[in-house]
Design a protein around this motif. Structure first.
Motif, PDB file in Angstrom:
ATOM      1  N   SER A   1       2.019  -1.614 -10.646  1.00 12.64           N
ATOM      2  CA  SER A   1       1.328  -2.863 -10.974  1.00 12.64           C
ATOM      3  C   SER A   1       2.125  -3.679 -11.982  1.00 12.64           C
ATOM      4  CB  SER A   1      -0.067  -2.566 -11.524  1.00 12.64           C
ATOM      5  OG  SER A   1       0.015  -1.906 -12.777  1.00 12.64           O
TER       6      SER A   1
ATOM      7  N   ALA B   1       0.182   3.975  -9.501  1.00  9.33           N
ATOM      8  CA  ALA B   1      -0.461   2.655  -9.453  1.00  9.33           C
ATOM      9  C   ALA B   1      -0.172   1.868 -10.720  1.00  9.33           C
ATOM     10  CB  ALA B   1      -1.965   2.824  -9.258  1.00  9.33           C
TER      11      ALA B   1
ATOM     12  N   HIS C   1     -10.095   2.844  -3.109  1.00  8.78           N
ATOM     13  CA  HIS C   1      -8.837   2.667  -3.824  1.00  8.78           C
ATOM     14  C   HIS C   1      -8.178   1.305  -3.602  1.00  8.78           C
ATOM     15  CE1 HIS C   1      -8.982   6.833  -5.070  1.00  8.78           C
ATOM     16  NE2 HIS C   1      -9.226   7.184  -3.826  1.00  8.78           N
ATOM     17  N   VAL C   2      -8.806   0.457  -2.807  1.00 10.92           N
ATOM     18  CA  VAL C   2      -8.291  -0.898  -2.597  1.00 10.92           C
ATOM     19  C   VAL C   2      -9.306  -1.880  -3.164  1.00 10.92           C
ATOM     20  CG1 VAL C   2      -7.707  -2.634  -0.849  1.00 10.92           C
ATOM     21  CG2 VAL C   2      -6.950  -0.268  -0.554  1.00 10.92           C
ATOM     22  N   ASP C   3      -8.818  -2.850  -3.907  1.00 15.27           N
ATOM     23  CA  ASP C   3      -9.698  -3.924  -4.392  1.00 15.27           C
ATOM     24  C   ASP C   3      -9.965  -4.843  -3.201  1.00 15.27           C
ATOM     25  OD1 ASP C   3     -10.941  -6.118  -5.531  1.00 15.27           O
ATOM     26  OD2 ASP C   3      -9.637  -6.176  -7.297  1.00 15.27           O
TER      27      ASP C   3
ATOM     28  N   VAL D   1       0.861  -1.186   0.000  1.00 13.09           N
ATOM     29  CA  VAL D   1       0.000   0.000   0.000  1.00 13.09           C
ATOM     30  C   VAL D   1       0.892   1.230   0.000  1.00 13.09           C
ATOM     31  CG1 VAL D   1      -1.759   1.327   1.209  1.00 13.09           C
ATOM     32  CG2 VAL D   1      -1.848  -1.172   1.262  1.00 13.09           C
TER      33      VAL D   1
ATOM     34  N   TYR E   1      -1.779  -1.080  -3.905  1.00 11.55           N
ATOM     35  CA  TYR E   1      -2.897  -0.148  -3.837  1.00 11.55           C
ATOM     36  C   TYR E   1      -2.357   1.233  -3.481  1.00 11.55           C
ATOM     37  CZ  TYR E   1      -5.093  -4.711  -3.353  1.00 11.55           C
ATOM     38  OH  TYR E   1      -5.466  -6.018  -3.541  1.00 11.55           O
TER      39      TYR E   1
END
Length: 709
Positions: free
Chosen positions: A186, A182, A344-346, A169, A194
């Motif tokens: 990724s 991001a 903003h977090v899955d 994070v 995140y």
């Protein structure tokens, strides 16, 4: 073995409390018993644990939460080595883990701890605890490339020390840098990363925190006003017109106490909502006269005015050094933090990676969490006709901060803005409509007149009717301008749902509109119907209530096993009341053979396996019923209230069913949490709705249905 999650960092100032709170929210959705362990702690109160204990109703003894304080740890490490320190902390962790299904571990804070290689210590503790790790990297004030490099280095550090890194994070980055950071990370990291933008309101101190830090005296204001965030500081010295132009939303005005013109001007601006301020801080130990203070209290009731003895310059130095903290006294900051985390977090993917098996128990908190998550997953717009009601505005505040759904508030727009300003509710992204002056009023009048022409309603009469907030809100739903409506905190049930009967009407497969309550007991959720709408349904209507209630239960994750309640079980009783229930049960079996249903059955046989084994052995419903259908309103309403008060159950509802589009009623004693839950339920009901309908049948279905007061 107990599952554990270790949230840690690489330096101070990463704002990881947002992540710790967010992870706790995820864990409590899945399991009933979540423990907390902080290996090392500073002297003084642990504000985050106090918040977790308050928010999630933790029963854990605070003495078991902590391993040892930093001073003891530093001395032990110096005298006997790291192995001894780790060994003792592992023993204390396992003492907690024995009692909980999952443990959230709060890593060290890198704040003057005097521990060498603190990152390595966190990594080793995580490994010894058998915990998966979520490292947090702070990005405030750093360029994007520097943040990306730091995140990659943090992953390599924890991964290289043998940690099971679940996700990374990056927190508190500039909003414009969030997406590119991001995207780059990724592609460069083997685990999800995140990226959360910086939210100034989280770092902003509340007026209460400022009052405490400066040793100020409260001259005016209430608890709600003192809970406001001071998002900015405006120092008063200019003449009033220039001063008013300098005010910003949520600012704390700092002015010498003898500038009565600035005090009154700032509070008048707040009262008008242009802009709402956090409060006024008076310096030089001066206060306006009693007459001015009386005027100030009337201009902006509840808005804090506080006083300090020093002058503005040293006061400013202290103010700029303050930073807001998440704690039990700042519940609105917690809502903001959770909204930020969930946007903003899955969360679904992170929960899957956490591999925490869902508990067989369903607690009220777990059910409420699930409602918000379901509503957020497919965003809808809900209209709230009671826009000036304080509880509705406070509920709107929670829904906005948690990013649950879009809202429309109805009422006098200036009155809504003023009330929201007094409560420090930010409505910038919320639609406000005054039915009296709305450009929609003419079109709605024509629509309503056409719908009610068979009752002799003219456009002129309809023009007056649709100015009523409940009629206006219902027409918004009917015309697709909102997906659902929630009202009733200050209106009767009849006033709330009569417009829906007239305008929206029933679904083609529903005979009547009915209701259910979700009864959240300590370890499960039951569905009670009908406890709010139909006084004495006949057999056909009772069968319809059962089918609708089963569908509602399934929609919200409760497997429907229907018990048709009566004062006798099976064939043991006779009489008109029992025969009605027996006939309704037969009708459900004939029309919906796939549903599990039993009736007539007594309440104890429906929910208690030992009683069911005696009265109805072999039944697939008896002893494990989840949907309980009462024979009449008198029985249902009294039973739900008795269970609510005697068993400490959380009653969510009434939830209306049978309408083509969702409209839900509130109790006039509804709490803010009740309104939040009902809005979430309404949003969920509107997701993927069945749009097919038969207008003639729907119109006929509601003819003559009685409305309770």
């Amino acid at each position: 073995m107990t599952r554990s999650v270790y949230v840690t960092g690489i330096d101070r100032g990463d704002g990881r409390q947002v992540v710790e709170l967010g992870v706790m929210e995820l864990l409590t959705r899945q399991v009933d018993r979540v423990g907390v362990f902080r290996p090392l702690v500073h002297d003084g109160p642990d504000r985050l644990f106090d918040l977790l204990r308050s928010r999630y109703r933790l029963t854990q003894d605070a003495a078991t939460v902590y391993g040892m304080d930093y001073h003891e740890a530093s001395s032990l490490q110096a005298e006997r080595g790291t192995d001894e320190l780790v060994s003792r902390l592992v023993d204390r962790f396992h003492a907690v883990a024995r009692d909980y299904e999952v443990v959230l571990v709060l890593g060290t804070d890198f704040a003057a701890t005097q521990l060498p290689d603190e990152l390595a210590l966190n990594a080793r503790l995580a490994n010894e605890f058998g915990a998966s790790v979520i490292p947090v990297v702070g990005g405030k004030g750093q360029p994007a490339e520097s943040v990306r490099a730091e995140a990659r280095n943090a992953f390599r550090a924890y991964d290289g020390l043998g940690c099971d890194v679940l996700a990374m994070v990056v927190n508190r980055v500039a909003a414009e840098d969030r997406a590119p950071i991001a995207e780059r990370l990724s592609a460069r990291l083997p685990v999800p990363c995140y990226v959360l933008p910086d939210d100034p309101s989280l770092a902003a101190p509340t007026v209460a925190q400022i009052t405490h830090a400066l040793g100020a005296t409260v001259v005016l204001g209430d608890d709600a006003g003192l809970a406001r965030d001071a998002l900015d500081f405006v120092f008063g010295g200019a003449m009033l017109p220039n001063f008013l132009n300098a005010l910003t939303p949520g600012c704390l005005v700092v002015t010498p106490g003898d500038r009565a013109d600035l005090v009154v001007g700032a509070l008048a601006a707040h009262s008008a909502g242009t802009p709402p301020i956090a409060g006024v801080l008076l310096t030089l130990n001066e206060r306006p006269s009693d007459e001015i203070l009386t005027l100030a209290a009337r201009l902006a009731p509840g808005t804090p005015v506080i006083s300090v003895p020093g002058n503005s310059f040293p006061t400013a130095a202290e103010l700029f050094a303050l930073e807001g903290k998440l704690n039990a006294a700042t519940p609105r900051k917690a809502e903001t933090a959770l909204g930020l985390f969930e946007r903003h977090v899955d969360t679904a993917d992170l929960l899957r990676r956490l591999s925490v098996a869902r508990s067989g128990r369903v607690t009220p908190m777990m059910f409420e969490h699930e409602l918000l998550e379901q509503a957020r997953a497919d965003r809808r717009r809900v209209v709230l006709p009671e826009g000036t009601e304080e509880r509705v505005l406070r509920a709107a505040d929670v829904l906005i901060r948690r990013d649950v759904c879009d809202l429309t508030l109805l009422g006098d727009v200036e009155a809504i803005r003023k009330k929201a300003a007094d409560l420090s509710v930010d409505l910038r992204d919320t639609q406000l409509i005054d039915p009296q002056t709305s450009e929609l009023r003419d079109a709605f009048a024509e629509k309503y007149a056409a719908l009610r022409a068979h009752k002799g309603v003219t456009v002129e009469l309809a023009y007056d009717v649709v100015s009523d907030v409940n009629y206006f809100g219902t027409l918004m739903v009917q015309e697709g301008l909102a997906d659902g409506m929630v009202s009733g905190s200050v209106h009767s049930t009849a006033a709330t749902i009569r417009p829906a009967f007239e305008i929206i009407k029933t679904k083609p497969d529903a005979r009547i509109v009915s209701s259910v309550f979700f009864m959240c007991l300590a370890d499960k959720v039951l569905v009670y119907g009908d406890c709010a709408v139909n006084p004495d349904p006949n057999a056909e209507q009772l069968a319809d209530i059962a089918v609708q209630s089963a569908a509602t239960a399934a929609r919200f994750g409760v497997e429907p096993r229907i018990a048709m309640l009566s004062y006798s079980t099976g064939t043991s009783g006779s009489g008109a009341d029992v025969d009605k229930v027996r006939e309704a049960t037969k009708l459900v079996r004939e029309s919906r053979p796939e549903l599990k249903i039993e009736g007539p059955i007594q309440y104890d046989a429906a929910v208690e396996p030992s009683v069911a084994a005696t009265k109805l052995p072999g039944s697939e419903v008896a002893g494990q019923a989840s949907v309980l259908i009462f024979p009449d309103l008198n029985t249902g309403n009294n039973t739900y209230k008795a269970v609510q008060r005697s068993a400490g159950a959380v009653a969510v509802g009434p939830v209306l069913q049978g309408l083509r589009k969702p409209v839900n009623d509130l109790s006039r004693g509804a709490l803010v949490s009740d309104i939040v839950n009902t809005v979430a339920i309404t949003a969920i009901q509107s997701q993927n709705p069945d749009r097919s309908h038969d207008a003639d049948r729907s119109q006929n279905a509601v003819q003559g249905q009685e409305l309770p007061a």
